[in-house]
Write an enzyme that holds these catalytic residues in place. Sequence first.
Site, mmCIF file in Angstrom:
data_model
loop_
_atom_site.group_PDB
_atom_site.id
_atom_site.type_symbol
_atom_site.label_atom_id
_atom_site.label_comp_id
_atom_site.label_asym_id
_atom_site.label_seq_id
_atom_site.Cartn_x
_atom_site.Cartn_y
_atom_site.Cartn_z
ATOM 1 N N PRO A 2 0.780 -1.293 0.186
ATOM 2 C CA PRO A 2 -0.436 -0.169 -0.354
ATOM 3 C C PRO A 2 1.088 1.190 0.010
ATOM 4 O O PRO A 2 1.957 1.799 0.457
ATOM 5 C CB PRO A 2 -0.843 -0.101 1.024
ATOM 6 C CG PRO A 2 -0.255 -1.516 1.777
ATOM 7 C CD PRO A 2 0.297 -2.453 1.578
ATOM 8 N N GLU A 3 0.357 2.190 -0.898
ATOM 9 C CA GLU A 3 1.493 3.153 -1.066
ATOM 10 C C GLU A 3 0.606 4.217 -1.761
ATOM 11 O O GLU A 3 -0.647 4.174 -1.980
ATOM 12 C CB GLU A 3 2.569 3.240 -1.841
ATOM 13 C CG GLU A 3 3.432 2.292 -1.511
ATOM 14 C CD GLU A 3 5.129 2.005 -2.436
ATOM 15 O OE1 GLU A 3 4.755 3.851 -2.540
ATOM 16 O OE2 GLU A 3 5.248 1.346 -2.529
ATOM 17 N N LYS A 51 -0.923 7.828 3.003
ATOM 18 C CA LYS A 51 -1.460 7.052 3.107
ATOM 19 C C LYS A 51 -2.299 5.939 4.172
ATOM 20 O O LYS A 51 -2.374 5.068 4.539
ATOM 21 C CB LYS A 51 0.252 5.707 3.343
ATOM 22 C CG LYS A 51 0.920 5.884 2.189
ATOM 23 C CD LYS A 51 2.690 5.411 2.839
ATOM 24 C CE LYS A 51 4.107 5.641 1.853
ATOM 25 N NZ LYS A 51 5.320 4.973 3.429
ATOM 26 N N ASN A 165 7.526 1.853 -0.586
ATOM 27 C CA ASN A 165 8.995 1.432 -0.961
ATOM 28 C C ASN A 165 9.067 1.670 -2.016
ATOM 29 O O ASN A 165 10.667 1.754 -2.380
ATOM 30 C CB ASN A 165 9.264 -0.263 -0.129
ATOM 31 C CG ASN A 165 10.687 0.134 0.281
ATOM 32 O OD1 ASN A 165 11.741 0.842 0.695
ATOM 33 N ND2 ASN A 165 11.492 -1.338 -0.026
ATOM 34 N N ARG A 252 14.023 -1.512 4.954
ATOM 35 C CA ARG A 252 13.929 -2.257 4.459
ATOM 36 C C ARG A 252 14.111 -2.703 2.271
ATOM 37 O O ARG A 252 15.398 -1.619 2.715
ATOM 38 C CB ARG A 252 12.442 -0.721 3.581
ATOM 39 C CG ARG A 252 11.412 0.081 4.848
ATOM 40 C CD ARG A 252 10.774 0.736 3.950
ATOM 41 N NE ARG A 252 10.293 1.058 5.304
ATOM 42 C CZ ARG A 252 8.439 1.718 5.018
ATOM 43 N NH1 ARG A 252 8.088 1.725 4.215
ATOM 44 N NH2 ARG A 252 7.649 2.251 5.867
#
Length: 268
Positions: A2-3, A51, A165, A252
């Site tokens: 999810p972004e 987000k 990311n 990440r």
Amino acid sequence: MPEGDTVLQAAKRLHTALAGQVLIRSDLRVPRFATADLTGRSVLEVISRGKHLMTRIEGGLTLHSHLRMDGAWKIYAPGERWRGGPAFQIRAILANESHAAVGYRLPVLELLRTSEEAKAVGHLGPDLLGPDWDPDKALANLLQDPARAVGEALLDQRNLAGVGNVFKSEICFLLGITPWVPVGDLPPETAEQLPVLSKKLLEFNRDRPNRVTTGRARPGERLYVYGRASRPCMRCRTAIRVAEQGDGSRERPTYWCPTCQPGPHPAR
């Protein structure tokens, strides 16, 4: 993952299913709000902020949720089998006569006064897909810590809201910089492109079911570097590399092409 683009899509689906209808069932399965009952109230709207998801409900209430890495809201018709995961992963249920919205694995779920939404999202920078988007403000935010790595600065939602990311890695590839280069070391024209390109990529994907940064529709070729470790770069055929990046609190996986993106990067 999810972004900003996928969270906006989730907000649209929730809005279509819930807005303008009265809740006949509400169940918030987090200790702090387990006794809250929204039954009988109408859902006014569902919006995204970066987000974050904000479900505004009659009576001046907002249900704030955040998906982080693997949270999800699923929409089901009456009698349809729920398939978002085992029942113990359900954190929220909002249902009306025609739909049930079920929140799975939601790491953030809280009920707020709508007038106090700023407590949850007031710290965010300009929203790449929102009405408050301001590229100059976003650039100023990114440059306020010149020694910070570009990848970390892009992920900091206080600078600009919506990049995650995946987009971080893709933005750096398209600009020909490594995610580890300090923001202050970028040529001014490159730094100015950070918010511009971020906006362009999220806008391009705001309504797409499959995220694309390459312009190619074939699976495995939709992204330039993210998720393609050891595969050949689509531009130069060098093997894509991956390494962890973070501020020490959360690492990440970060992808880059060592040929197309010269500059500082972790040692092998």
